[in-house]
Each structure stands twice: as C-alpha cells, then as structure tokens.
Design an enzyme around this catalytic site. Structure first.
Site, PDB file in Angstrom:
ATOM      1  N   HIS A 298     -14.564   0.983  -0.779  1.00  0.00           N
ATOM      2  CA  HIS A 298     -13.414   0.121  -0.449  1.00  0.00           C
ATOM      3  C   HIS A 298     -12.327   0.882   0.302  1.00  0.00           C
ATOM      4  O   HIS A 298     -11.193   0.407   0.402  1.00  0.00           O
ATOM      5  CB  HIS A 298     -12.824  -0.510  -1.720  1.00  0.00           C
ATOM      6  CG  HIS A 298     -13.722  -1.525  -2.341  1.00  0.00           C
ATOM      7  ND1 HIS A 298     -13.544  -1.985  -3.635  1.00  0.00           N
ATOM      8  CD2 HIS A 298     -14.821  -2.169  -1.874  1.00  0.00           C
ATOM      9  CE1 HIS A 298     -14.495  -2.871  -3.919  1.00  0.00           C
ATOM     10  NE2 HIS A 298     -15.276  -2.990  -2.880  1.00  0.00           N
TER      11      HIS A 298
ATOM     12  N   TYR B 251       0.825  -1.221   0.000  1.00  0.00           N
ATOM     13  CA  TYR B 251       0.000   0.000   0.000  1.00  0.00           C
ATOM     14  C   TYR B 251       0.854   1.265   0.000  1.00  0.00           C
ATOM     15  O   TYR B 251       0.459   2.280  -0.578  1.00  0.00           O
ATOM     16  CB  TYR B 251      -0.998  -0.035   1.168  1.00  0.00           C
ATOM     17  CG  TYR B 251      -2.091  -1.050   0.910  1.00  0.00           C
ATOM     18  CD1 TYR B 251      -2.052  -2.303   1.503  1.00  0.00           C
ATOM     19  CD2 TYR B 251      -3.116  -0.779   0.014  1.00  0.00           C
ATOM     20  CE1 TYR B 251      -3.017  -3.256   1.214  1.00  0.00           C
ATOM     21  CE2 TYR B 251      -4.083  -1.727  -0.273  1.00  0.00           C
ATOM     22  CZ  TYR B 251      -4.021  -2.970   0.329  1.00  0.00           C
ATOM     23  OH  TYR B 251      -4.966  -3.913   0.015  1.00  0.00           O
TER      24      TYR B 251
ATOM     25  N   THR C 284     -15.201  -1.118 -14.579  1.00  0.00           N
ATOM     26  CA  THR C 284     -15.154  -2.198 -13.609  1.00  0.00           C
ATOM     27  C   THR C 284     -15.479  -3.532 -14.277  1.00  0.00           C
ATOM     28  O   THR C 284     -16.317  -3.583 -15.183  1.00  0.00           O
ATOM     29  CB  THR C 284     -16.104  -1.921 -12.406  1.00  0.00           C
ATOM     30  OG1 THR C 284     -15.970  -2.961 -11.450  1.00  0.00           O
ATOM     31  CG2 THR C 284     -17.552  -1.778 -12.839  1.00  0.00           C
TER      32      THR C 284
HETATM   33  N1  APR Z   1     -11.193   2.742 -19.799  1.00  0.00           N
HETATM   34  C1  APR Z   1     -12.309   2.031 -19.415  1.00  0.00           C
HETATM   35  N2  APR Z   1     -12.258   0.797 -18.847  1.00  0.00           N
HETATM   36  C2  APR Z   1     -11.025   0.269 -18.680  1.00  0.00           C
HETATM   37  C3  APR Z   1      -9.829   0.931 -19.069  1.00  0.00           C
HETATM   38  C4  APR Z   1      -9.964   2.224 -19.647  1.00  0.00           C
HETATM   39  N3  APR Z   1      -8.902   2.930 -20.042  1.00  0.00           N
HETATM   40  N4  APR Z   1      -8.770   0.121 -18.787  1.00  0.00           N
HETATM   41  C5  APR Z   1      -9.292  -1.005 -18.252  1.00  0.00           C
HETATM   42  N5  APR Z   1     -10.648  -0.927 -18.195  1.00  0.00           N
HETATM   43  C6  APR Z   1     -11.604  -1.911 -17.666  1.00  0.00           C
HETATM   44  C7  APR Z   1     -11.204  -3.357 -17.924  1.00  0.00           C
HETATM   45  O1  APR Z   1     -11.729  -3.809 -19.133  1.00  0.00           O
HETATM   46  C8  APR Z   1     -11.821  -4.081 -16.720  1.00  0.00           C
HETATM   47  O2  APR Z   1     -13.130  -4.544 -17.042  1.00  0.00           O
HETATM   48  O3  APR Z   1     -11.622  -1.758 -16.274  1.00  0.00           O
HETATM   49  C9  APR Z   1     -11.920  -2.998 -15.637  1.00  0.00           C
HETATM   50  C10 APR Z   1     -10.978  -3.176 -14.468  1.00  0.00           C
HETATM   51  O4  APR Z   1     -11.342  -4.330 -13.784  1.00  0.00           O
HETATM   52  P1  APR Z   1     -10.590  -4.790 -12.446  1.00  0.00           P
HETATM   53  O5  APR Z   1      -9.147  -4.710 -12.649  1.00  0.00           O
HETATM   54  O6  APR Z   1     -11.197  -6.094 -12.053  1.00  0.00           O
HETATM   55  O7  APR Z   1     -10.939  -3.651 -11.402  1.00  0.00           O
HETATM   56  P2  APR Z   1     -12.281  -3.414 -10.554  1.00  0.00           P
HETATM   57  O8  APR Z   1     -13.477  -3.897 -11.282  1.00  0.00           O
HETATM   58  O9  APR Z   1     -12.282  -2.007 -10.120  1.00  0.00           O
HETATM   59  O10 APR Z   1     -12.010  -4.356  -9.279  1.00  0.00           O
HETATM   60  C11 APR Z   1     -12.962  -4.388  -8.254  1.00  0.00           C
HETATM   61  O11 APR Z   1     -11.573  -5.776  -6.887  1.00  0.00           O
HETATM   62  O12 APR Z   1      -9.417  -6.194  -6.465  1.00  0.00           O
HETATM   63  C12 APR Z   1     -10.536  -5.681  -5.916  1.00  0.00           C
HETATM   64  O13 APR Z   1     -10.862  -4.057  -4.227  1.00  0.00           O
HETATM   65  C13 APR Z   1     -10.383  -4.236  -5.526  1.00  0.00           C
HETATM   66  O14 APR Z   1     -11.860  -2.368  -5.957  1.00  0.00           O
HETATM   67  C14 APR Z   1     -11.287  -3.511  -6.520  1.00  0.00           C
HETATM   68  C15 APR Z   1     -12.296  -4.562  -6.898  1.00  0.00           C
END
Ligand code: APR
Length: 232
Positions: free
Chosen positions: A106, A53, A173
C-alpha cells in the site's frame, strides 16, 4: 527449507502508538475515506489529503518499533528458509525493527510520487499542494500511498511468494480489505499451514488452520520462538 509468508496490518503497529483504521476511534472514525484516501478526494481537495498524510508522517516518524516488529526481524534472520514480509502498513516500523526487503503493498508515508510521470522520491515531512516533481517539474506530487480504487503494488511478486508458501501468517489485520484479505486462500491453495495472530477474530478467521488472539507484542514473539525452536 520451508518458506514463510507473513501479511501484516495496522494492528502490529498499534502498540507503537499508531492508530488502526477500523477499531473504535480509529482513523476511519475520524476521517471520511472518500475525502482522504481516494484519487477523487485528492482531485477535489488536495490540501485536505496532504494534511491527513502530513500528520500521519510526523506521527510515524516519532514512533518506535515494538516487540512484534523485532520478533519478525529475528525470524527473518534465524529461520533457515525464506521469510517474506508483506505489509499493508505505510509506516517504516518493520525496517526500523530490523526487517529487510519488506513488500509495502500500500506504499509508504516516507515516499512521494509524481502523478504525471511516475517519478518517486523521499517525501518532505510536510508535503504542500502543487509540490513540484523533481523529474518533470509538474505540480503533481502526491503521497506514495495506494488509495481505494487503485491497484496495490508488487502484486505479481506477492502472488509468486504465496504460491510457494509452506506457512502463511496474518498479523494485526481485520481481513476487510481486498486483495490482502484473500491472501489466505492463495496460501491454502498452495498447501500452506495458515495462522492468524490478532487482537480479535478477523473477518476471515474461519479460513485459518490456527488462531492466536492477543496483543501482537505478546503473540508474535511467542509464535516466533516456537517456530525457531521447531527449526533447530
Ligand atoms: N495486536 C494485534 N492486533 C491488533 C492490535 C494489537 N495490539 N490492535 C488492533 N489489532 C487488530 C484489530 O483487532 C483489527 O482486526 O488489528 C486489526 C486492524 O484492522 P484495520 O484497522 O482494519 O487495519 P488493516 O487490516 O491493516 O486495514 C487494511 O485498509 O484502510 C485501509 O489501506 C488501509 O492498509 C489498510 C487496509
């Protein structure tokens, strides 16, 4: 006037230079969730967790908000109804982009939490093992981030907002982590129109009325301009 509820994830900050979790080479390809994002991992090796972190905190402090963050702040400012931003992100880029009252379900990298008394305070850039709590003086400081197996923050408020949503958007997401991935269903139950804005289809894409694929810095400003155009 119609209430808009927006859920954001790591994808909205990707173009600000902050890695996502599950994309190729993402954080979970470099670190084991069990080691750095669980209470058990922290108990086992707090130095490893603080290191993880601390590095993210330094990186996030250098990052700048992008056009997608700025567009959501503009929507919040100019939309005649309420615009609620719920983020899974622990960076401060929504606020740096001008957004207000963002719900960090989160937690935040910029915060420290006492595992003993629950006191919260601004985190130093580098947190150390046994960092004392300024309230109870216990050596029990941890990052104020929600780990796997823990309940996200402000869930009652979030469900209240979803129950009143006329428009629900999920931005950047993957739809793989609950309870956030189920928010679209809460919004549908409330009769909301739902839209997904993501680089690629998420795991919950089939639940959305509308989808817009592409980088958030392109899709989000265009979507906001359209919405504000409709509201005039
Ligand atoms: N613009 C739009 N979307 C994007 C971009 C971009 N430039 N780059 C990546 N993405 C999309 C990807 O296609 C993917 O679907 O963002 C998403 C990221 O997904 P994750 O990495 O799984 O992140 P997230 O959904 O925020 O994770 C949820 O999981 O690990 C835990 O606590 C952590 O808050 C987090 C939670």
């Amino acid at each position: 006037m119609q209430k808009i509820v927006i859920l954001t994830g790591a994808g909205i900050s990707a173009e600000s230079g902050l890695g996502t979790f599950r994309d190729e080479g993402g954080l979970w390809a470099q670190h084991r969730i069990e080691d750095v994002a669980t209470p058990e991992g922290f108990a086992r090796d707090p130095a490893l967790v603080h290191g993880f972190y601390n590095a993210r905190r330094v990186q996030a402090a250098k990052a700048r908000p992008n056009a997608a963050h700025a567009a959501l702040a503009r929507l919040q400012r100019d939309w005649p109804g309420e615009v609620i931003i719920v983020t899974q992100n622990v960076d401060g880029l929504h606020e740096a982009g001008g957004a207000e009252d963002v719900i960090h379900m989160h937690g935040v990298l910029a915060g420290a939490l006492c595992a003993a008394c629950g006191h919260r305070w601004p985190a130093p850039e580098e947190m150390a093992v046994g960092e004392p709590c300024p309230a109870c003086n216990g050596p029990t400081a941890r990052p104020d981030v929600v780990w796997f197996g823990e309940m996200p923050y402000r869930m009652d408020e979030i469900y209240d907002h979803l129950a009143g949503a006329a428009i629900f958007a999920a931005i950047g997401t993957s739809g793989q982590v609950y309870p956030a991935a189920a928010f679209v269903h809460e919004a549908i139950a409330a009769g909301a129109r739902t839209v997904e804005l993501n680089l690629d289809p998420s795991d919950t894409v089939s639940s959305f009325d509308e989808t817009r694929f592409g980088p958030a810095t392109q899709t989000v400003p265009a979507w906001v301009t359209e919405l504000l155009g409709q509201s005039e």
